[in-house]
Enzyme design. Structure first.
Site, PDB file in Angstrom:
ATOM      1  N   ARG A  58       0.827  -1.208   0.000  1.00 53.35           N
ATOM      2  CA  ARG A  58       0.000   0.000   0.000  1.00 53.35           C
ATOM      3  C   ARG A  58       0.864   1.262   0.000  1.00 53.35           C
ATOM      4  O   ARG A  58       0.567   2.235  -0.694  1.00 53.35           O
ATOM      5  CB  ARG A  58      -0.922  -0.021   1.230  1.00 53.35           C
ATOM      6  CG  ARG A  58      -1.905   1.147   1.281  1.00 53.35           C
ATOM      7  CD  ARG A  58      -2.974   0.898   2.320  1.00 53.35           C
ATOM      8  NE  ARG A  58      -3.887   2.027   2.414  1.00 53.35           N
ATOM      9  CZ  ARG A  58      -3.980   2.832   3.476  1.00 53.35           C
ATOM     10  NH1 ARG A  58      -3.236   2.610   4.545  1.00 53.35           N
ATOM     11  NH2 ARG A  58      -4.824   3.842   3.482  1.00 53.35           N
ATOM     12  N   HIS A  62       0.766   4.277  -2.710  1.00 56.13           N
ATOM     13  CA  HIS A  62       0.512   5.668  -2.315  1.00 56.13           C
ATOM     14  C   HIS A  62       1.689   6.568  -2.673  1.00 56.13           C
ATOM     15  O   HIS A  62       1.504   7.768  -2.890  1.00 56.13           O
ATOM     16  CB  HIS A  62       0.211   5.742  -0.814  1.00 56.13           C
ATOM     17  CG  HIS A  62      -1.194   5.364  -0.471  1.00 56.13           C
ATOM     18  ND1 HIS A  62      -1.990   6.107   0.378  1.00 56.13           N
ATOM     19  CD2 HIS A  62      -1.959   4.325  -0.874  1.00 56.13           C
ATOM     20  CE1 HIS A  62      -3.188   5.535   0.482  1.00 56.13           C
ATOM     21  NE2 HIS A  62      -3.186   4.444  -0.268  1.00 56.13           N
ATOM     22  N   GLY A  68       4.931  10.421  -8.563  1.00 57.73           N
ATOM     23  CA  GLY A  68       5.701   9.295  -9.081  1.00 57.73           C
ATOM     24  C   GLY A  68       6.394   8.507  -7.986  1.00 57.73           C
ATOM     25  O   GLY A  68       6.320   8.839  -6.799  1.00 57.73           O
ATOM     26  N   ASN A  91      -3.306   9.062   4.283  1.00 54.16           N
ATOM     27  CA  ASN A  91      -2.067   8.326   4.555  1.00 54.16           C
ATOM     28  C   ASN A  91      -1.808   8.064   6.035  1.00 54.16           C
ATOM     29  O   ASN A  91      -0.809   7.408   6.375  1.00 54.16           O
ATOM     30  CB  ASN A  91      -0.869   9.097   3.978  1.00 54.16           C
ATOM     31  CG  ASN A  91      -0.769   8.969   2.471  1.00 54.16           C
ATOM     32  OD1 ASN A  91      -1.256   8.004   1.887  1.00 54.16           O
ATOM     33  ND2 ASN A  91      -0.146   9.950   1.833  1.00 54.16           N
ATOM     34  N   HIS A 188      -5.653  -5.836  -2.609  1.00 52.32           N
ATOM     35  CA  HIS A 188      -6.529  -5.903  -1.440  1.00 52.32           C
ATOM     36  C   HIS A 188      -6.761  -7.334  -0.979  1.00 52.32           C
ATOM     37  O   HIS A 188      -7.497  -7.562  -0.026  1.00 52.32           O
ATOM     38  CB  HIS A 188      -7.871  -5.218  -1.723  1.00 52.32           C
ATOM     39  CG  HIS A 188      -7.804  -3.727  -1.610  1.00 52.32           C
ATOM     40  ND1 HIS A 188      -8.854  -2.897  -1.904  1.00 52.32           N
ATOM     41  CD2 HIS A 188      -6.795  -2.909  -1.210  1.00 52.32           C
ATOM     42  CE1 HIS A 188      -8.499  -1.644  -1.704  1.00 52.32           C
ATOM     43  NE2 HIS A 188      -7.245  -1.626  -1.293  1.00 52.32           N
ATOM     44  N   THR A 240      -8.450 -14.500   3.715  1.00 54.21           N
ATOM     45  CA  THR A 240      -7.033 -14.860   3.863  1.00 54.21           C
ATOM     46  C   THR A 240      -6.187 -13.590   3.861  1.00 54.21           C
ATOM     47  O   THR A 240      -5.426 -13.350   2.925  1.00 54.21           O
ATOM     48  CB  THR A 240      -6.585 -15.795   2.730  1.00 54.21           C
ATOM     49  OG1 THR A 240      -6.816 -15.137   1.459  1.00 54.21           O
ATOM     50  CG2 THR A 240      -7.356 -17.101   2.752  1.00 54.21           C
TER      51      THR A 240
END
Length: 317
Positions: A58, A62, A68, A91, A188, A240
């Site tokens: 993640r 982000h 970039g 964040n 996800h 899971t």
């Protein structure tokens, strides 16, 4: 991997070398132990806390979607000065910074001023996917670190309330196809979402709306129970949470996507076939995911005087 897929990957590698100046063996001479140091640091932390795999993937996403892949998400805010990306509401739930710090510290001891924080983060995300049972893939290195990190830039991060058409449009702005967007959403398969990101789908948390009709009634009860613990209560995306697999797509087929932006991928005719394909064929998902991650890692890569190699990932040199 079939011959056609292999040829595509080889062609993509040629494009990377010629257009971006990145190379798989970028640190072979200047810091030959770079890959091993990052991987060992990641594995050590993930063995202690497997949930950090989701956090590293993640964080890489982000980072790349704002300015970039330049490690701008790692920079700390300054007192009385600049408020950085990491302090944006979007964040605040990011974790795992200590893993990057630890790898950077060891790399600075071994080869000072050589390995960028942007490359460390990209490698850490790749190693986290593999640790969790996902596809094995390599990434080119040679990114430089950016020198800008501002909270206002994070407005471009995709919201959990977006529908499929909006997601397709936003990802297209970064050069991704609908298929690549659905493949990247498969990240996800790891991790959790906080109640604050999905409670609007539940009628008992918003008296002005009925329950989201795209949500399975029994699963809605599960989400309501989760939200009973408050906005920061966490719900796993699939059954899971620490395993990288295709169960996320199976959940969407059961109308058990946690976020609206997850479930919309199955509800929309434009993306339902892709979801069904990945739910049926995990190998196809793995192949498309690794290629989409490789492409994401090239977003607005900094080179030469456009970037630097930070000594401390939290501070601009």
């Amino acid at each position: 991997m079939g011959k056609c897929e292999l040829l595509m990957v080889i062609l993509l590698m040629d494009i990377i070398v010629s257009c971006y100046g990145l190379r798989m063996e970028y640190y072979m001479m200047s810091c030959p132990f770079a890959e091993g140091i990052v991987k060992n640091t990641v594995n050590r932390h993930l063995q202690a806390d497997p949930t950090l795999a989701a956090a590293l993937v993640r964080m890489h996403f982000h980072d790349c979607f704002i300015q970039g892949c330049d490690a701008s998400v790692l920079i700390d805010s300054t007192k009385g000065g600049n408020t950085a990306e990491k302090d944006s509401p979007a964040n605040l739930s990011l974790r795992g910074y200590e893993i990057i710090d630890e790898a950077k510290e060891e790399l600075e001891d071994q080869c000072p001023g050589v390995v960028s924080c942007a490359d460390i983060l990209a490698m850490a995300a790749r190693d986290a996917v593999f640790f969790a049972g996902g596809p094995v893939y390599d990434i080119p290195k040679g990114r430089k670190d950016g020198t800008r990190s501002r909270i206002e830039d994070t407005i471009n991060l995709p919201s959990p309330t977006l529908n499929s058409s909006e997601l397709i449009r936003i990802f297209a702005q970064y050069g991704f196809s609908a298929q690549e967007m659905v493949a990247l959403s498969g990240a996800h398969t790891l991790g959790v979402a906080r109640c604050s990101s999905f409670k609007h789908r539940l009628s008992n948390f918003d008296s002005t709306h009925d329950m989201d009709p795209t949500l399975d009634a029994q699963f809605a009860k599960t989400l309501s129970k989760t939200c009973g613990g408050g906005d920061k209560s966490e719900q796993t995306f699939d059954t899971t949470k620490n395993d990288f697999d295709n169960d996320y797509y199976n959940a969407l087929q059961r109308k058990s996507g946690v976020l609206f932006s997850d479930q919309t991928l199955y509800n929309s005719p434009r993306t339902r076939g892709i979801v069904n394909g990945y739910a049926f064929n995990q190998a196809m998902f793995f192949l498309d995911f690794q290629q989409a991650m490789l492409k994401m890692g090239l977003l607005d890569v900094k080179q030469g005087s456009n970037g630097e190699v930070r000594t401390n990932c939290r501070i601009i040199n």
